[in-house]
Write an enzyme that holds these catalytic residues in place. Structure first.
Site, PDB file in Angstrom:
ATOM      1  N   PRO A   1       2.432  16.169  11.714  1.00 28.95           N
ATOM      2  CA  PRO A   1       2.706  17.374  10.985  1.00 28.95           C
ATOM      3  C   PRO A   1       3.399  17.136   9.742  1.00 28.95           C
ATOM      4  O   PRO A   1       3.800  16.084   9.428  1.00 28.95           O
ATOM      5  CB  PRO A   1       3.953  17.909  12.251  1.00 28.95           C
ATOM      6  CG  PRO A   1       4.228  17.016  12.850  1.00 28.95           C
ATOM      7  CD  PRO A   1       3.086  15.904  13.030  1.00 28.95           C
ATOM      8  N   ILE A   2       3.446  18.295   8.862  1.00 30.51           N
ATOM      9  CA  ILE A   2       4.279  18.102   7.636  1.00 30.51           C
ATOM     10  C   ILE A   2       5.267  19.065   7.694  1.00 30.51           C
ATOM     11  O   ILE A   2       5.734  19.636   6.491  1.00 30.51           O
ATOM     12  CB  ILE A   2       3.344  17.957   6.437  1.00 30.51           C
ATOM     13  CG1 ILE A   2       2.425  19.540   6.320  1.00 30.51           C
ATOM     14  CG2 ILE A   2       2.514  17.029   6.472  1.00 30.51           C
ATOM     15  CD1 ILE A   2       1.910  19.449   5.022  1.00 30.51           C
ATOM     16  N   ASP A   3       5.786  19.557   8.593  1.00 36.71           N
ATOM     17  CA  ASP A   3       6.807  21.051   8.798  1.00 36.71           C
ATOM     18  C   ASP A   3       7.959  20.490   8.128  1.00 36.71           C
ATOM     19  O   ASP A   3       8.411  21.228   7.261  1.00 36.71           O
ATOM     20  CB  ASP A   3       6.998  21.299  10.326  1.00 36.71           C
ATOM     21  CG  ASP A   3       7.301  19.987  10.962  1.00 36.71           C
ATOM     22  OD1 ASP A   3       6.844  19.076  10.996  1.00 36.71           O
ATOM     23  OD2 ASP A   3       8.529  20.191  11.779  1.00 36.71           O
TER      24      ASP A   3
ATOM     25  N   ARG B   1      -9.084  -0.229   3.886  1.00 41.72           N
ATOM     26  CA  ARG B   1      -8.099   0.708   3.162  1.00 41.72           C
ATOM     27  C   ARG B   1      -6.813   0.163   2.739  1.00 41.72           C
ATOM     28  O   ARG B   1      -6.068   0.752   2.022  1.00 41.72           O
ATOM     29  CB  ARG B   1      -7.816   1.970   4.143  1.00 41.72           C
ATOM     30  CG  ARG B   1      -9.181   2.999   4.533  1.00 41.72           C
ATOM     31  CD  ARG B   1      -8.404   4.026   5.360  1.00 41.72           C
ATOM     32  NE  ARG B   1      -7.287   4.578   5.078  1.00 41.72           N
ATOM     33  CZ  ARG B   1      -6.318   5.040   5.935  1.00 41.72           C
ATOM     34  NH1 ARG B   1      -6.655   5.084   7.174  1.00 41.72           N
ATOM     35  NH2 ARG B   1      -5.303   5.209   5.401  1.00 41.72           N
TER      36      ARG B   1
ATOM     37  N   LYS C   1       0.682  -1.297  -0.060  1.00 40.34           N
ATOM     38  CA  LYS C   1       0.011  -0.148  -0.016  1.00 40.34           C
ATOM     39  C   LYS C   1       0.793   1.321   0.096  1.00 40.34           C
ATOM     40  O   LYS C   1       0.656   2.137  -0.750  1.00 40.34           O
ATOM     41  CB  LYS C   1      -0.839   0.021   1.331  1.00 40.34           C
ATOM     42  CG  LYS C   1      -1.660   1.416   1.563  1.00 40.34           C
ATOM     43  CD  LYS C   1      -2.437   1.245   2.611  1.00 40.34           C
ATOM     44  CE  LYS C   1      -1.931   1.869   3.981  1.00 40.34           C
ATOM     45  NZ  LYS C   1      -1.736   3.369   3.741  1.00 40.34           N
TER      46      LYS C   1
ATOM     47  N   CYS D   1      -5.007   8.074   9.072  1.00 36.97           N
ATOM     48  CA  CYS D   1      -5.149   7.579  10.182  1.00 36.97           C
ATOM     49  C   CYS D   1      -4.968   8.561  11.469  1.00 36.97           C
ATOM     50  O   CYS D   1      -3.992   9.378  11.369  1.00 36.97           O
ATOM     51  CB  CYS D   1      -4.447   6.305  10.662  1.00 36.97           C
ATOM     52  SG  CYS D   1      -4.992   4.892   9.616  1.00 36.97           S
TER      53      CYS D   1
ATOM     54  N   ARG E   1      -3.644   9.947   3.633  1.00 33.78           N
ATOM     55  CA  ARG E   1      -2.604  10.660   3.907  1.00 33.78           C
ATOM     56  C   ARG E   1      -1.511  10.861   2.667  1.00 33.78           C
ATOM     57  O   ARG E   1      -1.092  12.132   2.660  1.00 33.78           O
ATOM     58  CB  ARG E   1      -1.806   9.827   4.980  1.00 33.78           C
ATOM     59  CG  ARG E   1      -0.458  10.641   5.788  1.00 33.78           C
ATOM     60  CD  ARG E   1      -1.169  11.455   6.907  1.00 33.78           C
ATOM     61  NE  ARG E   1      -0.034  12.380   7.201  1.00 33.78           N
ATOM     62  CZ  ARG E   1      -0.458  13.400   7.719  1.00 33.78           C
ATOM     63  NH1 ARG E   1      -1.612  14.026   7.910  1.00 33.78           N
ATOM     64  NH2 ARG E   1       0.504  14.472   7.957  1.00 33.78           N
TER      65      ARG E   1
HETATM   66  C1  UD1 Z   1       3.973   6.850   7.057  1.00 31.55           C
HETATM   67  C2  UD1 Z   1       3.052   5.595   6.705  1.00 31.55           C
HETATM   68  C3  UD1 Z   1       2.564   5.206   7.869  1.00 31.55           C
HETATM   69  C4  UD1 Z   1       3.449   4.681   9.021  1.00 31.55           C
HETATM   70  C5  UD1 Z   1       4.285   5.965   9.166  1.00 31.55           C
HETATM   71  C6  UD1 Z   1       5.773   5.219   9.898  1.00 31.55           C
HETATM   72  C7  UD1 Z   1       2.495   6.262   4.684  1.00 31.55           C
HETATM   73  C8  UD1 Z   1       1.285   7.009   3.528  1.00 31.55           C
HETATM   74  N1  UD1 Z   1       2.190   6.285   5.730  1.00 31.55           N
HETATM   75  O1  UD1 Z   1       3.574   8.106   7.529  1.00 31.55           O
HETATM   76  O2  UD1 Z   1       1.577   4.137   7.731  1.00 31.55           O
HETATM   77  O3  UD1 Z   1       2.947   4.450  10.214  1.00 31.55           O
HETATM   78  O4  UD1 Z   1       5.235   6.125   7.948  1.00 31.55           O
HETATM   79  O5  UD1 Z   1       6.457   4.244   9.535  1.00 31.55           O
HETATM   80  O6  UD1 Z   1       3.421   5.901   4.102  1.00 31.55           O
HETATM   81  N2  UD1 Z   1       7.177  14.113  11.501  1.00 31.55           N
HETATM   82  C9  UD1 Z   1       7.220  15.178  11.997  1.00 31.55           C
HETATM   83  N3  UD1 Z   1       7.099  16.521  10.766  1.00 31.55           N
HETATM   84  C10 UD1 Z   1       7.012  15.997   9.767  1.00 31.55           C
HETATM   85  C11 UD1 Z   1       6.812  14.464   9.476  1.00 31.55           C
HETATM   86  C12 UD1 Z   1       6.781  13.556  10.441  1.00 31.55           C
HETATM   87  O7  UD1 Z   1       7.712  15.893  13.028  1.00 31.55           O
HETATM   88  O8  UD1 Z   1       7.035  16.862   8.676  1.00 31.55           O
HETATM   89  C13 UD1 Z   1       6.977  13.017  12.733  1.00 31.55           C
HETATM   90  C14 UD1 Z   1       5.712  12.652  13.066  1.00 31.55           C
HETATM   91  O9  UD1 Z   1       4.971  13.255  13.697  1.00 31.55           O
HETATM   92  C15 UD1 Z   1       6.185  11.015  13.522  1.00 31.55           C
HETATM   93  C16 UD1 Z   1       7.486  10.705  12.754  1.00 31.55           C
HETATM   94  O10 UD1 Z   1       7.952  12.030  12.241  1.00 31.55           O
HETATM   95  O11 UD1 Z   1       6.425  11.109  14.952  1.00 31.55           O
HETATM   96  C17 UD1 Z   1       7.446   9.718  11.698  1.00 31.55           C
HETATM   97  O12 UD1 Z   1       6.460  10.239  10.804  1.00 31.55           O
HETATM   98  P1  UD1 Z   1       6.404   9.729   9.198  1.00 31.55           P
HETATM   99  O13 UD1 Z   1       7.571   8.713   8.987  1.00 31.55           O
HETATM  100  O14 UD1 Z   1       6.672  11.105   8.346  1.00 31.55           O
HETATM  101  O15 UD1 Z   1       5.216   9.128   8.944  1.00 31.55           O
HETATM  102  P2  UD1 Z   1       4.144   9.255   7.813  1.00 31.55           P
HETATM  103  O16 UD1 Z   1       5.058   9.565   6.249  1.00 31.55           O
HETATM  104  O17 UD1 Z   1       3.298  10.031   7.801  1.00 31.55           O
END
Ligand code: UD1
Length: 440
Positions: free
Chosen positions: A129-131, A410, A24, A123, A99
């Site tokens: 965040p996406i900072d 999903r 996925k 989820c 997402r």
């Molecule tokens: C992806 C997966 C999700 C999985 C996660 C961790 C997809 C669509 N989703 O989510 O299923 O649970 O990886 O393996 O592939 N963070 C920040 N700032 C940011 C981005 C992330 O602080 O801009 C933090 C998040 O709060 C979290 C950590 O980084 O604590 C990991 O997040 P991330 O690896 O980005 O997860 P996703 O890509 O959202």
């Protein structure tokens, strides 16, 4: 049928063979990447799951043509032609249903130097965040959205030109790593991502981009180097890697039912974090080139253990809820330390209604082993939480109902058919929707 449940009568050991579908998380990143190419492409081994249907719809909404072909083996092949893309705006309501729609930020920035996107959904397990994504795009010369101030839930970015940059991720982020790789593939000059995520689907997105003509080196290590190119010619066929999390879920379903299941079409090394824990607990795992067999000696005990989630090659957070179910049915006390997401234990009250003995202290769950789960009507609070409840219900005495089963669909292709083929008693049942639908 919008609201439906899974009705599961537990206590039947799962036995037999199953095939794992395409990943996925890989296909969602690759679908976004395919929006950047200058030709056409074909994707094979695409999982037939609702997140993919939503992503396809979003890609079509910006002008891509996507034909879906069902292969005789039952898997999906997508024929993609992004040449008709005529907008850089993906702001429709579907965007906030998943997402991974946020990968279109990197893809559209790379394609035309502009992107406008509705905030993504997905989820709910704490702040997502996406900072890091936006900071990286800014370093690459993009202007517009500031992560402290996103107007009306729409993120708008433009870059003239988009330039390569040296980017250090202060948190290992899967999403940011993929988004930067996408944008950097068509940026001017070189990009380096330091402290990059190493998940299998990151390597798959990089392999896909490289086969289109991108120049990405080091995916799967913590430093990725990308040299931007002017064109990504495309016109090729690519096959998606197997889904690590689906495979892990079936390994756990086999284990908690005292079954004997061989799981095919997988990359066994991707399963190492789970396989090694399961062996430590007392399960037998036989490994072949592209399969694993999971079983146990019923005379031998299964011991609890301690697990901590971490970025790959650590223990995947997406297997945390299913693993808690496994730990519930082991001897002694176990500890789960959820170190990626701040709020990924929302399913535990549901599991407690099935008899689990778990106490939560911040991000740590202490699990005391129980003899069996009891049947109950419970709710899938998110995708992997739902998968965990399915595992618990398969092991439980009596008949359980897992409500909000659409959340499970999903990410799990034909889960009812696959489990039935292993001897499970599972069916889809309409159910009164007692819960307000808060998920976008
Ligand atoms: C992806 C997966 C999700 C999985 C996660 C961790 C997809 C669509 N989703 O989510 O299923 O649970 O990886 O393996 O592939 N963070 C920040 N700032 C940011 C981005 C992330 O602080 O801009 C933090 C998040 O709060 C979290 C950590 O980084 O604590 C990991 O997040 P991330 O690896 O980005 O997860 P996703 O890509 O959202």
């Amino acid at each position: 049928m919008d609201s439906y449940s899974y009705k599961i009568t537990g206590g039947k050991p799962l036995k037999g063979h199953i095939n794992i579908s395409g990943s996925k998380n890989a296909v969602l990143g690759i679908l976004a990447a395919s929006m950047m190419i200058d030709g056409t492409c074909t994707l094979e081994n695409v999982p037939d799951i609702s997140d993919v249907h939503v992503m396809v719809k979003i890609c079509e909404s910006i002008g891509a043509k996507i034909e879906t072909e069902l292969t005789p083996e039952g898997s999906v092949t997508l024929h993609i032609d992004p040449r008709g893309i005529d907008t850089y705006e993906a702001t429709g309501p579907s965007v906030s249903k998943i997402r991974a729609s946020y990968y279109l930020l990197g893809a559209l920035l790379g394609r035309g130097g502009k992107a406008s996107l509705r905030m993504p959904g997905g989820c709910d397990f704490g702040q997502r965040p996406i900072d890091l994504h936006l900071k990286a795009f800014r370093q690459m010369g993009a202007k517009g959205a500031d992560f402290r101030n996103i107007n009306g839930g729409i993120i708008s970015l433009h870059a003239d030109p988009l330039r390569g940059a040296s980017i250090f991720l202060d948190i290992v982020s899967v999403g940011a790593t993929i988004n930067i790789m996408l944008a950097a593939s068509k940026a001017q000059g070189k990009t380096t991502i330091v402290n990059a995520a190493k998940e299998p689907h990151i390597v798959d997105v990089a392999n896909f981009l490289n086969s289109m003509g991108a120049k990405i080196k080091g995916a799967g290590t913590d430093t990725i180097k990308i040299t931007g190119v002017d064109k990504l010619p495309g016109n090729f066929t690519y096959s998606i890697i197997p889904d690590q999390i689906e495979a892990g879920t079936y390994m756990i379903a086999a284990a908690v039912t005292n079954g004997d299941v061989t799981i095919h079409n997988i990359i066994p090394t991707h399963m190492d974090p789970l396989s090694s824990k399961m062996r430590e607990m007392g399960y037998s795992i036989d490994e072949g080139d592209d399969y694993l067999r999971v079983y146990r000696d019923p005379e031998e005990p299964v011991w609890g253990t301690n697990v901590k989630t971490a970025p790959y090659p650590g223990f995947p957070t997406d297997l945390q809820p299913q693993t808690v179910v496994l730990l519930c049915l082991s001897e002694g006390q176990s500890k789960m330390d959820e170190d990626v997401w701040e709020n990924r234990y929302q399913y535990i009250p549901e599991l407690q209604r099935m008899g689990a003995n778990i106490s939560i202290f911040d991000h740590i769950a202490l699990i005391n082993g129980i003899d069996h789960f009891s049947s109950a009507q419970v709710k899938a609070t998110d995708l992997r939480a739902g998968a965990a409840l399915v595992c618990a219900a398969l092991a439980a005495d009596g008949t359980s109902y897992i409500d909000e089963a659409r959340r499970i669909d999903r990410g799990y292709e034909k889960i009812v058919d696959k489990l039935r083929s292993l001897g499970a008693d599972i069916e889809i049942a309409g159910s009164l929707n007692l819960y307000e639908d808060k998920e976008a």
